[in-house]
Design a protein around this motif. Structure first.
Motif, PDB file in Angstrom:
ATOM      1  N   UNK A 329       0.837  -1.201   0.000  1.00 44.26           N
ATOM      2  CA  UNK A 329       0.000   0.000   0.000  1.00 44.26           C
ATOM      3  C   UNK A 329       0.871   1.249   0.000  1.00 44.26           C
ATOM      4  N   UNK A 330       2.042   1.144   0.638  1.00 48.08           N
ATOM      5  CA  UNK A 330       2.954   2.285   0.662  1.00 48.08           C
ATOM      6  C   UNK A 330       3.586   2.523  -0.705  1.00 48.08           C
ATOM      7  N   UNK A 331       3.874   1.448  -1.419  1.00 49.48           N
ATOM      8  CA  UNK A 331       4.395   1.600  -2.775  1.00 49.48           C
ATOM      9  C   UNK A 331       3.378   2.307  -3.660  1.00 49.48           C
ATOM     10  N   UNK A 332       2.120   1.873  -3.611  1.00 53.02           N
ATOM     11  CA  UNK A 332       1.080   2.515  -4.420  1.00 53.02           C
ATOM     12  C   UNK A 332       0.919   3.979  -4.028  1.00 53.02           C
ATOM     13  N   UNK A 333       1.056   4.278  -2.742  1.00 49.84           N
ATOM     14  CA  UNK A 333       0.903   5.665  -2.285  1.00 49.84           C
ATOM     15  C   UNK A 333       1.994   6.574  -2.825  1.00 49.84           C
ATOM     16  N   UNK A 334       3.148   5.997  -3.192  1.00 45.73           N
ATOM     17  CA  UNK A 334       4.228   6.821  -3.740  1.00 45.73           C
ATOM     18  C   UNK A 334       3.846   7.463  -5.070  1.00 45.73           C
ATOM     19  N   UNK A 335       2.778   6.986  -5.697  1.00 46.33           N
ATOM     20  CA  UNK A 335       2.345   7.590  -6.963  1.00 46.33           C
ATOM     21  C   UNK A 335       1.623   8.928  -6.729  1.00 46.33           C
ATOM     22  N   UNK A 336       1.094   9.130  -5.542  1.00 47.65           N
ATOM     23  CA  UNK A 336       0.319  10.346  -5.268  1.00 47.65           C
ATOM     24  C   UNK A 336       1.161  11.595  -5.524  1.00 47.65           C
ATOM     25  N   UNK A 337       0.549  12.617  -6.123  1.00 50.00           N
ATOM     26  CA  UNK A 337      -0.876  12.763  -6.476  1.00 50.00           C
ATOM     27  C   UNK A 337      -1.233  12.282  -7.884  1.00 50.00           C
TER      28      UNK A 337
END
Length: 420
Positions: A329-337
């Protein structure tokens, strides 16, 4: 040749055996352990992240560093020279709807060269700049189309014996919805992932990794990059080339990766902000799926099948996912925003569709910092009911694959965010 073929066959047998033994792979939701995910919006010194400045300047770099040190390895900063050679250009591709180009990349360090070939399809009916998808293929550029002018590359001969069916043109054309992509006004760039790092034992010397300073001087360090890191690096080099194409809108580039290349696409998107949409398709463990669920493919299983994918530091967490300092989930969050999209397949239990969805759901608080919309519920949606927020998701019927349904969903997601 026989020795190399035997090693490859052994890997395939192991892969099939791991999938086939239900006792070694958990497909029972009731056996998923109780787990606590590492905090997304809490810094290493215990501060709560409440705004985008804290996220971008403190928490995001912390998470990126953990993935580099513990999962994928560190991407070297050393520059590797590259020269480009346009091999073919056909303005009448796809029945006249597109212009195709084949560009040879020659990566070199003054002593050694590694070649790769990029295949481009660019829409003919778009005025001005257009968006574009970047995506690796698995079986060579020739496998994506029946076009007899598409060239074979050097590294493909290293990984497939002469009579292997993967030499057949168009053998994976069903995974490449070129007509739909072009009809929507998008370009598409693809390259065989073997050109960057051949996905077969004992071929690291033929990868781009071998061009970097220090290669081959002793045992790999625990955080030294491996295949996934190299594939991610190669995706960024495709972006470098695209800056030379005047019709490509560099502010509207999406990267899509399937399976192991879904893992690499997420790592590429985490490191290179030039990818404005990041899409993972059936990427499983080490990709979009939560490691702590220990469902289907686990990091221990995938690392045993493919030890060259992840850095050696990850080995210490085999069977001990709860001790990992990160989860996906942290890896996916690195795409934000930037928008991120996760796609699953109902029959692909190996990749843990629920775990992929939950990772995207638990990445959503990072998007909330930007007043962007993540996934609304911890309950996954039914099949064929995509969620197209700033964090998107779908699960479709069928198995581990890339289908036209997937591509149409990716195009819809890109349309929503690129055509505002």
């Amino acid at each position: 040749m026989m020795k190399t073929f035997y090693i490859a066959a052994t890997v395939l047998i192991l892969f099939s055996t791991v999938r086939a033994q239900p006792g070694s792979v958990n497909y029972d939701e009731s056996k998923v352990p109780v787990y606590t995910l590492p905090a997304l919006l809490e810094t290493a010194d215990g501060l709560q992240v409440t705004n985008t400045v804290q996220w971008e300047q403190q928490r995001r770099p912390e998470i990126l560093e953990l993935f580099a040190r513990q999962v994928y390895g560190r991407t070297p900063k050393d520059p590797i020279a590259v020269r480009y050679e346009v091999l073919t250009e056909n303005p009448h591709a796809l029945g006249g709807k597109a212009t195709s180009k084949q560009i040879k990349f020659v990566f070199h360090n003054g002593k050694k060269e590694i070649e790769a070939i990029l295949l481009l399809f660019l829409p003919n009916n778009v005025q001005g700049k257009f968006p574009l998808f970047v995506a690796y293929n698995f079986k060579g550029n020739h496998s994506t189309t029946l076009d007899t002018t598409i060239l074979y590359t050097k590294n493909f001969a290293l990984v497939k014996e002469p009579n292997h069916p993967d030499w057949e043109r168009g053998c994976q054309a069903s995974r490449w919805a070129y007509d739909d992509v072009i009809a929507r006004g998008y370009g598409i760039a693809t390259m065989c992932y073997h050109d960057i790092f051949p996905d077969k034992p004992d071929l690291k010397d033929h990868s781009v990794v071998s061009l970097f300073p220090g290669y081959g001087k002793g045992e790999d360090a625990a955080d030294e990059w491996q295949a996934i890191g190299a594939w991610a690096w190669g995706s960024s080099r495709i972006l470098d080339y695209l800056t030379t194409e005047p019709s490509v809108d560099m502010d509207r580039i999406a990267i899509m990766g399937h399976s192991r290349q879904g893992k690499a696409a997420l790592w590429a998107g985490a490191q290179d902000m030039r990818f404005k949409i990041v899409i993972s398709n059936d990427s499983g463990a080490g990709g979009a799926a939560l490691s702590r669920r220990k469902y289907g493919e686990t990091i221990a299983i995938v690392s045993n099948i493919k030890p060259a994918w992840f850095c050696r530091a990850l080995d210490r967490y085999h069977g001990r996912e709860e001790d990992m300092p990160v989860d996906q989930h942290q890896l996916l969050a690195l795409m934000a925003p930037r928008p991120v999209y996760v796609a699953s397949a109902e029959e692909d239990r190996w990749a843990d569709p629920k775990g992929e969805y939950l990772a995207a759901y638990h990445a959503s608080p990072a998007y909330a910092l930007y007043n962007l919309k993540g996934l609304p519920s911890a309950t996954p949606p039914p099949i064929h009911q995509p969620i197209m927020n700033d964090v998107g998701y779908h699960i479709r019927a069928g198995k581990h694959d890339v289908t036209r349904y997937d591509w149409l969903a990716f195009l819809d997601f890109a349309d929503k965010h690129f055509r505002k």
